[in-house]
Design a protein around this motif. Structure first.
Motif, PDB file in Angstrom:
ATOM      1  N   ASN A 184     -26.698   6.778  41.989  1.00  0.00           N
ATOM      2  CA  ASN A 184     -26.170   6.387  43.291  1.00  0.00           C
ATOM      3  C   ASN A 184     -26.743   7.268  44.411  1.00  0.00           C
ATOM      4  O   ASN A 184     -26.105   7.477  45.441  1.00  0.00           O
ATOM      5  CB  ASN A 184     -24.644   6.459  43.299  1.00  0.00           C
ATOM      6  N   ALA A 185     -27.948   7.748  44.205  1.00  0.00           N
ATOM      7  CA  ALA A 185     -28.574   8.661  45.165  1.00  0.00           C
ATOM      8  C   ALA A 185     -28.782   7.996  46.524  1.00  0.00           C
ATOM      9  O   ALA A 185     -28.943   6.778  46.629  1.00  0.00           O
ATOM     10  CB  ALA A 185     -29.925   9.134  44.619  1.00  0.00           C
ATOM     11  N   ALA A 215     -33.584   5.589  49.740  1.00  0.00           N
ATOM     12  CA  ALA A 215     -32.715   5.596  48.564  1.00  0.00           C
ATOM     13  C   ALA A 215     -31.284   5.291  48.990  1.00  0.00           C
ATOM     14  O   ALA A 215     -30.767   5.869  49.946  1.00  0.00           O
ATOM     15  CB  ALA A 215     -32.777   6.959  47.881  1.00  0.00           C
ATOM     16  N   GLY A 216     -30.640   4.362  48.292  1.00  0.00           N
ATOM     17  CA  GLY A 216     -29.284   3.961  48.636  1.00  0.00           C
ATOM     18  C   GLY A 216     -28.973   2.598  48.072  1.00  0.00           C
ATOM     19  O   GLY A 216     -29.822   1.951  47.441  1.00  0.00           O
ATOM     20  N   ALA A 217     -27.764   2.125  48.310  1.00  0.00           N
ATOM     21  CA  ALA A 217     -27.312   0.866  47.712  1.00  0.00           C
ATOM     22  C   ALA A 217     -28.184  -0.310  48.126  1.00  0.00           C
ATOM     23  O   ALA A 217     -28.526  -1.166  47.305  1.00  0.00           O
ATOM     24  CB  ALA A 217     -25.850   0.614  48.088  1.00  0.00           C
ATOM     25  N   ALA A 218     -28.546  -0.393  49.415  1.00  0.00           N
ATOM     26  CA  ALA A 218     -29.340  -1.524  49.883  1.00  0.00           C
ATOM     27  C   ALA A 218     -30.710  -1.547  49.219  1.00  0.00           C
ATOM     28  O   ALA A 218     -31.213  -2.613  48.832  1.00  0.00           O
ATOM     29  CB  ALA A 218     -29.487  -1.469  51.407  1.00  0.00           C
ATOM     30  N   THR A 219     -31.320  -0.385  49.061  1.00  0.00           N
ATOM     31  CA  THR A 219     -32.644  -0.332  48.429  1.00  0.00           C
ATOM     32  C   THR A 219     -32.549  -0.619  46.940  1.00  0.00           C
ATOM     33  O   THR A 219     -33.448  -1.272  46.367  1.00  0.00           O
ATOM     34  CB  THR A 219     -33.295   1.039  48.695  1.00  0.00           C
ATOM     35  N   ARG A 220     -31.497  -0.169  46.279  1.00  0.00           N
ATOM     36  CA  ARG A 220     -31.344  -0.511  44.859  1.00  0.00           C
ATOM     37  C   ARG A 220     -31.254  -2.029  44.677  1.00  0.00           C
ATOM     38  O   ARG A 220     -31.728  -2.576  43.675  1.00  0.00           O
ATOM     39  CB  ARG A 220     -30.103   0.182  44.281  1.00  0.00           C
ATOM     40  N   ARG A 221     -30.679  -2.698  45.667  1.00  0.00           N
ATOM     41  CA  ARG A 221     -30.578  -4.158  45.611  1.00  0.00           C
ATOM     42  C   ARG A 221     -31.906  -4.840  45.984  1.00  0.00           C
ATOM     43  O   ARG A 221     -32.279  -5.856  45.393  1.00  0.00           O
ATOM     44  CB  ARG A 221     -29.482  -4.606  46.586  1.00  0.00           C
ATOM     45  N   ASP A 222     -32.620  -4.267  46.946  1.00  0.00           N
ATOM     46  CA  ASP A 222     -33.730  -4.984  47.586  1.00  0.00           C
ATOM     47  C   ASP A 222     -35.118  -4.405  47.321  1.00  0.00           C
ATOM     48  O   ASP A 222     -36.096  -4.901  47.870  1.00  0.00           O
ATOM     49  CB  ASP A 222     -33.516  -4.997  49.111  1.00  0.00           C
ATOM     50  N   HIS A 223     -35.237  -3.344  46.498  1.00  0.00           N
ATOM     51  CA  HIS A 223     -36.537  -2.668  46.433  1.00  0.00           C
ATOM     52  C   HIS A 223     -37.653  -3.585  45.959  1.00  0.00           C
ATOM     53  O   HIS A 223     -38.800  -3.474  46.427  1.00  0.00           O
ATOM     54  CB  HIS A 223     -36.472  -1.399  45.581  1.00  0.00           C
ATOM     55  N   ARG A 224     -37.350  -4.505  45.071  1.00  0.00           N
ATOM     56  CA  ARG A 224     -38.404  -5.415  44.606  1.00  0.00           C
ATOM     57  C   ARG A 224     -38.959  -6.229  45.771  1.00  0.00           C
ATOM     58  O   ARG A 224     -40.185  -6.393  45.895  1.00  0.00           O
ATOM     59  CB  ARG A 224     -37.839  -6.318  43.516  1.00  0.00           C
ATOM     60  N   ALA A 225     -38.093  -6.737  46.631  1.00  0.00           N
ATOM     61  CA  ALA A 225     -38.550  -7.526  47.775  1.00  0.00           C
ATOM     62  C   ALA A 225     -39.283  -6.647  48.789  1.00  0.00           C
ATOM     63  O   ALA A 225     -40.291  -7.066  49.381  1.00  0.00           O
ATOM     64  CB  ALA A 225     -37.363  -8.216  48.440  1.00  0.00           C
TER      65      ALA A 225
END
Length: 523
Positions: A440-441, A470-480
């Motif tokens: 959860n970094a 690094a954060g919740a939004a990037t964990r969700r969206d990093h592929r895009a």
């Protein structure tokens, strides 16, 4: 370092660090290097959590996009003219060229702690074909190298600000670990290779990195040294076993407050790969929140040229404020060097306000030579916002977790002592204990940009954390996020699809997609 409250920070040399008592095995004491090497050598694809592997897949895509970006830029063409194409029969040469291309425009990823991709990803790519690495082995090598490099960097991060890409021990660790893992090296080779790599620490000069193309070699050169260390170890040369924790070793040499426990804390539980931040723009991560704000302001206001503006104020954390102060003397308007432009808040913000974009093409001589950009950049000022600094420090990366791990030891860090004592006490009291895992970094380098128009109207955008942090939004969206970056530099959709599912590819298909990923058609 200048304190944000005025005066000068304490910059006296740190006292030698105390040695670390490593855990005994029988009557022996196992060094930090030996502990790290033993763990790294044992890691398999099955040991790595899926979300960590997903982060590494995006890291691979993002790094390859950075390589492609440089190949489309004059500096990349010069690198290739000097040293050859990205992939060559000799892996060391390939790793050198790939690392130079990936970092030349500051378009590479960052983690807690450091620019880990330069060695981790590029050496893994360079070793893939010779060592018949399938997709799973490639990803495992990248993650292992990330972990080794990020941990050693975290152990030294309480040191002077702004070493960034010039933290060469990060490149030494990542490159050595990637080669050793890819080649399935023996325990003796692992210990000797890491020890020799850490013992030949390179120190790029800040002036050269900021003002010239030295930046392109600041990671590539130590990566070559690390690979030489591995080759030496493979043929029986020995490295210093206690090079990390010795009173005259790496940690004591580099850090005012060494954190030796960070090297081995939570191996297999705290995955530093989970802390990756991905860049949409070239340039230092310290600038990207201001870039996000400027991008939004362009959408609201249209093209903002100097004639429409009285002033632009960027409110930033200490990192952003200090970066601009450090770079400002090297700025030379249309004659500014490419490396300097990658570190300039004013140039990037002005370009985004004027054009709505900031990419590789905005770091060419033609773009930097555009007087309209500098007319607007001259109206950009950067002010320190303590609220943003406090928020930045509380996040995992780049400093919060190090301060948590340091505890009371952090009070000896000169950079922290430059702050007001009441602020320091408040920050340290609110940090809490080190994180059990890093899944959860967060990174929270924020900014607020105010544009005062000629008629006196003030238009503001604020960003707590830039896109890709690094954060919740990037964990969700990093592929895009990284997929968009790859396409923006001409990457093909079918290549991207294969990279996104690299774990499923055998060694031949892995080698083939990597070759295609770095193939850039001449314009």
């Amino acid at each position: 370092m200048t304190s944000p409250r005025g005066g000068r920070a304490n910059t006296t040399s740190p006292q030698p660090a105390a040695t670390v008592s490593a855990p005994p095995v029988g009557d022996a004491v196992v060094s930090l290097t030996a502990q790290l090497a033993a763990w790294a050598r044992s890691v398999t694809h099955r040991d790595i959590p899926e979300h960590t592997l997903a982060a590494a897949r995006s890291q691979l895509v993002s790094n390859l996009a950075a390589v492609r970006g440089s190949l489309n830029h004059p500096v990349g063409k010069k690198i290739v003219d000097a040293f050859g194409p990205p992939l060559q029969p000799e892996p060391g040469r390939s790793a050198y060229v790939l690392a130079a291309l990936a970092t030349a425009l500051d378009f590479d990823e960052v983690a807690y702690s450091g620019h880990v991709s330069a060695g981790a990803v590029n050496v893994a790519i360079a070793e893939a074909e010779r060592n018949r690495l399938d997709g799973k082995s490639l990803l495992t090598t990248i993650v292992v190298a990330n972990e080794c490099a990020a941990r050693v960097s975290a152990a030294t991060i309480l040191s002077p600000f702004f070493r960034g890409q010039t933290n060469t021990h990060c490149h030494l660790a990542s490159a050595a670990a990637a080669r050793l893992h890819a080649r399935r090296a023996s325990p003796r080779e692992w210990a000797a290779g890491l020890g020799m790599a850490f013992g030949i620490l390179a120190v790029p000069l800040h002036h050269g990195v900021v003002t010239s193309d030295v930046k392109a070699l600041s990671a590539a050169a130590p990566i070559r040294l690390a690979l030489d260390a591995c080759d030496a170890a493979a043929h029986g040369l020995a490295g210093p076993d206690t090079i990390l924790e010795h009173p005259e070793g790496l940690l004591a040499h580099l850090s005012a407050v060494p954190l030796p426990d960070a090297v081995t804390e939570g191996l297999g539980r705290r995955w530093h790969t989970d802390t990756l931040t991905y860049k949409r723009f070239p340039g230092s991560a310290y600038l990207h929140a201001a870039f996000d704000c400027a991008e939004r302001l362009h959408r609201r206001l249209g093209a903002v040229d100097a004639s429409r503006v009285r002033r632009v104020v960027v409110h930033g954390s200490l990192l952003t404020w200090q970066m601009e102060r450090k770079v400002a003397p090297a700025l030379n308007g249309p004659g500014t060097a490419v490396s300097t432009a990658t570190l300039s808040v004013g140039y990037g913000v002005a370009t985004l306000l004027l054009t709505g974009a900031f990419g590789v093409e905005d770091l060419t001589a033609a773009a930097i030579g555009d007087g309209a950009r500098w007319s607007l950049a001259d109206k950009v000022t950067v002010e320190h916002d303590m609220r943003l600094s406090e928020r930045m420090v509380r996040a995992t990366s780049p400093l919060g977790e190090a301060l948590r791990q340091a505890g009371d030891r952090a009070l000896a860090w000169p950079e922290l002592r430059a702050w007001d004592g009441e602020v320091v006490s408040r920050i340290l009291a609110g940090l809490g204990a080190p994180e059990e895992t890093l899944e959860n970094a967060t990174m929270a380098i924020g900014a607020r940009v105010e544009v005062e128009l000629a008629d006196g109207t003030v238009v503001t955008e604020e960003c707590d954390a830039f896109v890709g942090s690094a954060g919740a939004a990037t964990r969700r969206d990093h592929r895009a996020i990284v997929g968009g970056k790859f396409r923006s530099v001409g990457g093909a959709d079918d290549v991207l699809s294969d990279l996104e599912s690299i774990d499923r590819l055998d060694a031949s298909r892995t080698a083939r997609v990597l070759r295609r990923a770095v193939r850039v058609e001449p314009h």
